[in-house]
Scaffold this active site. Sequence first.
Site, PDB file in Angstrom:
ATOM      1  NE  ARG A  59      -3.217  -2.164   2.597  1.00  0.00           N
ATOM      2  CZ  ARG A  59      -4.640  -2.243   2.035  1.00  0.00           C
ATOM      3  NH1 ARG A  59      -5.161  -1.695   1.446  1.00  0.00           N
ATOM      4  NH2 ARG A  59      -5.275  -3.511   2.258  1.00  0.00           N
ATOM      5  CG  HIS A 201       8.806 -21.511   7.680  1.00  0.00           C
ATOM      6  ND1 HIS A 201       7.534 -21.584   8.692  1.00  0.00           N
ATOM      7  CD2 HIS A 201       9.846 -21.910   8.343  1.00  0.00           C
ATOM      8  CE1 HIS A 201       8.113 -21.500   9.820  1.00  0.00           C
ATOM      9  NE2 HIS A 201       9.648 -21.869   9.663  1.00  0.00           N
ATOM     10  CD  GLU A 239       8.554 -21.294  18.321  1.00  0.00           C
ATOM     11  OE1 GLU A 239       9.056 -20.719  17.330  1.00  0.00           O
ATOM     12  OE2 GLU A 239       7.162 -21.228  18.192  1.00  0.00           O
ATOM     13  CG  ASP A 258       1.760 -19.797  15.106  1.00  0.00           C
ATOM     14  OD1 ASP A 258       1.804 -19.311  13.970  1.00  0.00           O
ATOM     15  OD2 ASP A 258       2.625 -19.524  15.942  1.00  0.00           O
ATOM     16  CG  HIS A 263       5.147 -25.267  11.409  1.00  0.00           C
ATOM     17  ND1 HIS A 263       5.109 -24.984   9.875  1.00  0.00           N
ATOM     18  CD2 HIS A 263       5.136 -24.130  11.995  1.00  0.00           C
ATOM     19  CE1 HIS A 263       5.078 -23.634   9.784  1.00  0.00           C
ATOM     20  NE2 HIS A 263       5.278 -22.864  11.001  1.00  0.00           N
ATOM     21  CE  LYS A 360       4.999 -18.325  19.262  1.00  0.00           C
ATOM     22  NZ  LYS A 360       6.201 -18.949  18.375  1.00  0.00           N
TER      23      LYS A 360
HETATM   24  C1  BG6 Z   1       5.840 -20.010  12.184  1.00  0.00           C
HETATM   25  C2  BG6 Z   1       4.941 -19.406  13.381  1.00  0.00           C
HETATM   26  O1  BG6 Z   1       5.117 -20.536  11.283  1.00  0.00           O
HETATM   27  O2  BG6 Z   1       6.957 -20.755  12.566  1.00  0.00           O
HETATM   28  C3  BG6 Z   1       5.910 -18.747  14.360  1.00  0.00           C
HETATM   29  O3  BG6 Z   1       4.000 -18.409  13.040  1.00  0.00           O
HETATM   30  C4  BG6 Z   1       7.068 -19.855  14.786  1.00  0.00           C
HETATM   31  O4  BG6 Z   1       5.170 -18.424  15.756  1.00  0.00           O
HETATM   32  C5  BG6 Z   1       7.846 -20.345  13.438  1.00  0.00           C
HETATM   33  O5  BG6 Z   1       7.957 -19.252  15.822  1.00  0.00           O
HETATM   34  C6  BG6 Z   1       8.755 -21.193  13.842  1.00  0.00           C
HETATM   35  O6  BG6 Z   1       9.554 -21.497  12.734  1.00  0.00           O
HETATM   36  P1  BG6 Z   1      11.114 -21.537  12.892  1.00  0.00           P
HETATM   37  O7  BG6 Z   1      11.619 -21.636  11.707  1.00  0.00           O
HETATM   38  O8  BG6 Z   1      11.586 -20.391  13.741  1.00  0.00           O
HETATM   39  O9  BG6 Z   1      11.458 -22.840  13.765  1.00  0.00           O
END
Ligand code: BG6
Length: 511
Positions: A59, A201, A239, A258, A263, A360
């Site tokens: 934007r 990812h 984490e 999340d 994941h 977390k």
């Molecule tokens: C993300 C989450 O998809 O993955 C985050 O939204 C998380 O909350 C993260 O911290 C963890 O990924 P990585 O690559 O840091 O282990």
Amino acid sequence: MAQDIEHAKTAHGERAPSCTIVIFGAGGDLTKRLLMPALYNLARTGLLPDDFALVGLDRVPMTDLEFQNHVEEAVRAFAADKHYTQTLDETHLKRLVSCMTYMSLDFASPESYLELDAKLKDLKTTHHVSDNVMFYLAVGARFFGSIVDRLGRAGLVTETDHSWRRVVVEKPFGHDLESAQALNKQLRHSLSESQIYRMDHFLGKETVQNIMLMRFANGIFEPLWNRDHIDHVQITVAETVAVENRAAFYETTGAMRDMVPNHVFQLLALTAMESPASFDADAVRNEKTKVLTSVHRVDAAHDSVRGQYAAGEQNGAAHLGYLQESGVAENSTTETYVAMKLGIDNWRWAGVPFYLRTGKALGTRYSEIAIQFKRPPISLFRNTATDELTPNCLVIKLQPDEGALLSFGAKIPGPKIAIGQVHMDFHYKDYFQNAPSTGYETLIYDCMIGDATLFQRSDSVMAGWEIVKPIQDYWASGEAPLAHYPAGSEGPAESDDLLGRTGRAWRPAAE
Ligand code: BG6
């Protein structure tokens, strides 16, 4: 509904075919922190197309030059972190940014998409690019559907036999089963399944990809990889980071949405899947989906735990509780920790519990898959009962200390027969040179060459949401307890009970 079109394939490792990448959300954090350094790494390793262009969309008004400077700054900042890129190569960086242009665009305005169409046509002359376009939606999930609708209406996602149009959708894909189904329906209105690249990812991480390699490229694991030999499996994604500046996102998302259906379930699927007939995208994704659809309905009240961190201490420093974090509602019940026990109804896994946990603000950052083998059936050693023999454990360590560890019993030297636990410990870094990466390189490259193996297919996304549905429903009923754990700890005691009631225990952190 759009139809699948087969396009010519580029072999892995070859330079990707000419294309333009259009990034929605080019001014955002994801673009700056991960996508740009990843593109730089692709340029440096010779995988980015020779004829390439990138259009940044957001934007805020910016000139091409301002955008190029912004990108250059981002790559320079991240090159300082050797984890992401090697020493900066000025030629590659300059060349990469010179391929970039910027357009300020209102995602909701149909005219903007006509301007984008004109821009893409221009680039064919100015940057000699082909008609191939990857649209990368690095924006909030609420925009996915409407952006794709508008791309569709402007004719921007129409493929031909010679050119492709692909859309990369970041997670979260929906926030529950119904919303994911609705989003999928909306996307499929303009796109065929083969045009949708649903990003997770974790699948870009080398060690996650290695789970399949380790299982299927070695003869010794597979014969043991079943209910006859395995007592249970533990998957941990722990984490140390807390909610940080993401409260607005996290408050409505929580640890479950999340991390789990995406994941953590990717790790579950790779651990439990059958061997695919080939490494083709669909062969692999068929097997992963089969596992997820074989998970039996979770008894949420009995087999799930939701937790939230309270004030505590991390590395000797005081840590706020979740409720004290800025942007968090004072009575928030958003979970920052989730643990669950799942069962898979198939011949390989019937009766083998899979324990999953993620959270977390914990004491140690580590992700691993622990395969806990059964105890030997009898003890031949005088004075050692079988239940005193520690079962073997194979731990696939995903991060940060990447490798694998196998524990087994050995004789403690001396005249007495006594058993001690020893470890065979493999560290990636001892064998392979680490190729610095953000994890996004493989995924962007795979999308450019049309390999969807590491992207989520819709059936697998839906299967993930289906598994967590009973838990989400139970939590939404208001009857589920919320367990608290001090920041910096290993998680709530209730999570220990999940295993403890059958005499099992979580593997301690970073053993
Ligand atoms: C993300 C989450 O998809 O993955 C985050 O939204 C998380 O909350 C993260 O911290 C963890 O990924 P990585 O690559 O840091 O282990």
